[in-house]
Design a protein around this motif. Structure first.
Motif, PDB file in Angstrom:
ATOM      1  N   ARG A 216      38.439  58.921  60.668  1.00  0.00           N
ATOM      2  CA  ARG A 216      38.329  58.806  62.126  1.00  0.00           C
ATOM      3  C   ARG A 216      39.695  59.010  62.800  1.00  0.00           C
ATOM      4  O   ARG A 216      39.802  59.687  63.824  1.00  0.00           O
ATOM      5  N   ILE A 217      40.709  58.401  62.216  1.00  0.00           N
ATOM      6  CA  ILE A 217      42.054  58.549  62.769  1.00  0.00           C
ATOM      7  C   ILE A 217      42.492  60.017  62.727  1.00  0.00           C
ATOM      8  O   ILE A 217      43.083  60.541  63.678  1.00  0.00           O
TER       9      ILE A 217
ATOM     10  N   LYS B 239      37.673  66.851  68.206  1.00  0.00           N
ATOM     11  CA  LYS B 239      36.456  66.677  68.996  1.00  0.00           C
ATOM     12  C   LYS B 239      36.019  68.009  69.594  1.00  0.00           C
ATOM     13  O   LYS B 239      36.828  68.814  70.033  1.00  0.00           O
ATOM     14  N   ASN B 240      34.688  68.243  69.581  1.00  0.00           N
ATOM     15  CA  ASN B 240      34.091  69.458  70.154  1.00  0.00           C
ATOM     16  C   ASN B 240      34.584  70.735  69.464  1.00  0.00           C
ATOM     17  O   ASN B 240      34.745  71.782  70.094  1.00  0.00           O
ATOM     18  N   SER B 241      34.808  70.639  68.164  1.00  0.00           N
ATOM     19  CA  SER B 241      35.270  71.819  67.421  1.00  0.00           C
ATOM     20  C   SER B 241      34.409  72.033  66.187  1.00  0.00           C
ATOM     21  O   SER B 241      33.383  71.377  66.008  1.00  0.00           O
ATOM     22  N   GLN B 242      34.835  72.947  65.352  1.00  0.00           N
ATOM     23  CA  GLN B 242      34.221  73.160  64.048  1.00  0.00           C
ATOM     24  C   GLN B 242      35.234  72.817  62.966  1.00  0.00           C
ATOM     25  O   GLN B 242      36.439  73.035  63.144  1.00  0.00           O
ATOM     26  N   ILE B 243      34.742  72.273  61.838  1.00  0.00           N
ATOM     27  CA  ILE B 243      35.593  72.137  60.661  1.00  0.00           C
ATOM     28  C   ILE B 243      34.819  72.633  59.444  1.00  0.00           C
ATOM     29  O   ILE B 243      33.594  72.548  59.389  1.00  0.00           O
ATOM     30  N   LEU B 244      35.557  73.169  58.477  1.00  0.00           N
ATOM     31  CA  LEU B 244      34.967  73.556  57.203  1.00  0.00           C
ATOM     32  C   LEU B 244      35.015  72.356  56.263  1.00  0.00           C
ATOM     33  O   LEU B 244      36.024  71.642  56.225  1.00  0.00           O
TER      34      LEU B 244
ATOM     35  N   LEU C  21      30.860  62.986  62.496  1.00  0.00           N
ATOM     36  CA  LEU C  21      30.730  64.336  63.043  1.00  0.00           C
ATOM     37  C   LEU C  21      29.912  64.327  64.324  1.00  0.00           C
ATOM     38  O   LEU C  21      30.263  64.983  65.321  1.00  0.00           O
ATOM     39  N   LYS C  22      28.828  63.560  64.303  1.00  0.00           N
ATOM     40  CA  LYS C  22      27.972  63.459  65.494  1.00  0.00           C
ATOM     41  C   LYS C  22      28.716  62.799  66.654  1.00  0.00           C
ATOM     42  O   LYS C  22      28.647  63.268  67.803  1.00  0.00           O
ATOM     43  N   GLU C  23      29.416  61.729  66.369  1.00  0.00           N
ATOM     44  CA  GLU C  23      30.121  60.982  67.408  1.00  0.00           C
ATOM     45  C   GLU C  23      31.149  61.845  68.132  1.00  0.00           C
ATOM     46  O   GLU C  23      31.303  61.752  69.355  1.00  0.00           O
TER      47      GLU C  23
ATOM     48  N   LYS D 142      33.156  50.220  64.838  1.00  0.00           N
ATOM     49  CA  LYS D 142      33.294  51.658  64.655  1.00  0.00           C
ATOM     50  C   LYS D 142      34.756  52.084  64.769  1.00  0.00           C
ATOM     51  O   LYS D 142      35.113  53.200  64.413  1.00  0.00           O
ATOM     52  N   GLU D 143      35.588  51.193  65.292  1.00  0.00           N
ATOM     53  CA  GLU D 143      37.006  51.497  65.443  1.00  0.00           C
ATOM     54  C   GLU D 143      37.721  51.340  64.095  1.00  0.00           C
ATOM     55  O   GLU D 143      37.400  50.444  63.320  1.00  0.00           O
ATOM     56  N   PRO D 144      38.689  52.195  63.814  1.00  0.00           N
ATOM     57  CA  PRO D 144      39.450  52.060  62.568  1.00  0.00           C
ATOM     58  C   PRO D 144      40.158  50.710  62.491  1.00  0.00           C
ATOM     59  O   PRO D 144      40.753  50.249  63.467  1.00  0.00           O
ATOM     60  N   LEU D 145      40.080  50.090  61.345  1.00  0.00           N
ATOM     61  CA  LEU D 145      40.684  48.775  61.133  1.00  0.00           C
ATOM     62  C   LEU D 145      41.630  48.822  59.942  1.00  0.00           C
ATOM     63  O   LEU D 145      41.566  49.732  59.106  1.00  0.00           O
TER      64      LEU D 145
END
Length: 386
Positions: free
Chosen positions: A55-56, A64-69, A82-84, A238-241
């Protein structure tokens, strides 16, 4: 009893380490010095889970709003993230000999929206970086950030350099290799600034830690199949801890033991692989593997019996797993959301149908492997008569 997930051998010194982990303050100086020797050009932070580290990375790389392989043969735990962040995954099929991505597919799948590539050192075998770099350079894609998923590969090396140093950023899931309650590690560029809230050891962590002792692991396998997966996957935030102190202490105390036993583990794993190959299994080929999972493909004539094989092995107190029999592309929601055509991922589908992960612990002796192989032979014989 033999289990795949990290186990603590029940002996006085190990029990003392566990006990002290509940009361001592973590030795950050030791860990800082140790990790700096592995990642000299990077900084690091401990997270509660590997997925928190991811997430970090998404935030820091502005994905956000991109593509990744990313690999088609990977855990579906990535899907909610990915959805978030509205990230469209572009999946890469895998090489059936290494279970890692087919690097040659990268250039044809890149689009103007692609902002990163996630590579996974599957089961502890490093990706071929020489081939990866050459492919990116010759395709004029060397600017593409590389995210190293090192969840299975602490101590793995490529050309004598520890993995986690090759990409722009990398993350580890420590509890997959070390007998700790939970914990992730994010390794990142030194100009990043990251601070995480501390967390406390909780009931979920206690259950996870008890699972590192074979008597409890047996009870959980026998009676907790419905409860445990839900408990482990359900997280409050949902936040990184950050990691809790008990888990960090356990990592610190067992880190040296793991390092000292690694050569023996690799030697046993290669012996294990040789024996499995003689029975018709196909094993993960390649150098630098730390064998987080001793993984192999069922002989082709037994493919339809793979799940029964795992069940039958339990009768011999050998608890194999099937990571991943349900990779991300077989998740029904993923297939629907991203219009996945499974015909494009034949290797991934084949491996998912045949994969078996065998128990392998650092404290195993050759006789332990021989017992597992003997049981494997007996179960295969039973299945051949079915």
């Amino acid at each position: 009893m033999y289990f795949v997930h990290p186990q603590i051998k029940i002996e006085r010194e190990n029990l003392k380490k566990v006990f002290k982990s509940f009361f001592e303050k973590p030795d950050f100086e030791f860990l800082k010095k140790k990790l700096a020797s592995y990642f000299p050009e990077k900084d690091f932070v401990f997270t509660d889970m590997g997925r928190s580290a991811f997430r970090i990375i998404v935030e820091k790389l502005n994905l956000k709003n991109s593509q990744i392989l990313l690999p088609a043969f990977i855990c579906d735990v990535f899907y909610p993230i990915l959805k978030e962040y509205n990230i469209e995954p572009i999946f890469l099929d895998i090489d059936p000999k290494t279970f890692n991505i087919k690097i040659e597919e990268i250039p044809q799948k890149i689009t103007p929206k692609t902002k990163a590539i996630l590579i996974c050192h599957t089961f502890g075998l490093p990706v071929d970086f020489e081939k990866l770099y050459f492919t990116l350079r010759t395709s004029n894609l060397q600017h593409l950030p590389i995210i190293e998923d090192c969840a299975h590969s602490f101590f793995a090396k490529y050309k004598e350099i520890p993995v986690g140093n090759f990409g722009t950023v990398s993350f580890f899931s420590l509890y997959k290799q070390f007998p700790i309650a939970r914990g992730g590690l994010l390794v990142f560029p030194k100009d990043w600034k990251i601070e995480l809230p501390k967390t406390k050891f909780n009931f979920r962590d206690l259950i996870s830690l008890l699972n590192s002792f074979s008597p409890f692991a047996f009870l959980f396998k026998k009676f907790g199949r419905e409860i445990a997966p839900k408990m482990i996957r359900k997280e409050k935030s949902k936040e990184p801890l950050g990691i809790n102190d008990v888990s960090l202490n356990l990592f610190s105390k067992f880190l040296e033991d793991f390092a000292k036993g690694l050569a023996k583990r690799i030697e046993l794993a290669k012996f294990f692989q040789k024996e499995l190959k003689s029975l018709g299994f196909e094993v993960q080929e390649g150098e630098g593997n730390v064998f987080c999972y001793l993984s192999a493909l069922m002989p082709k004539e037994f493919v339809k019996h793979r799940d029964q094989f795992v069940i039958e092995m339990r009768k011999y107190n050998i608890f194999c797993t099937r990571i991943w029999k349900d990779p991300i592309i077989l998740n029904e929601s993923v297939r629907k959301d991203y219009k996945i055509n499974l015909a494009n991922f034949l290797n991934t589908i084949e491996v998912a149908k045949r994969i078996v992960n065998f128990p392998l612990q650092n404290y195993f002796e050759e006789n332990d492997v021989k017992k597992i192989i003997s049981a494997t032979k007996e179960v295969l014989f039973k299945l051949s008569k079915a």
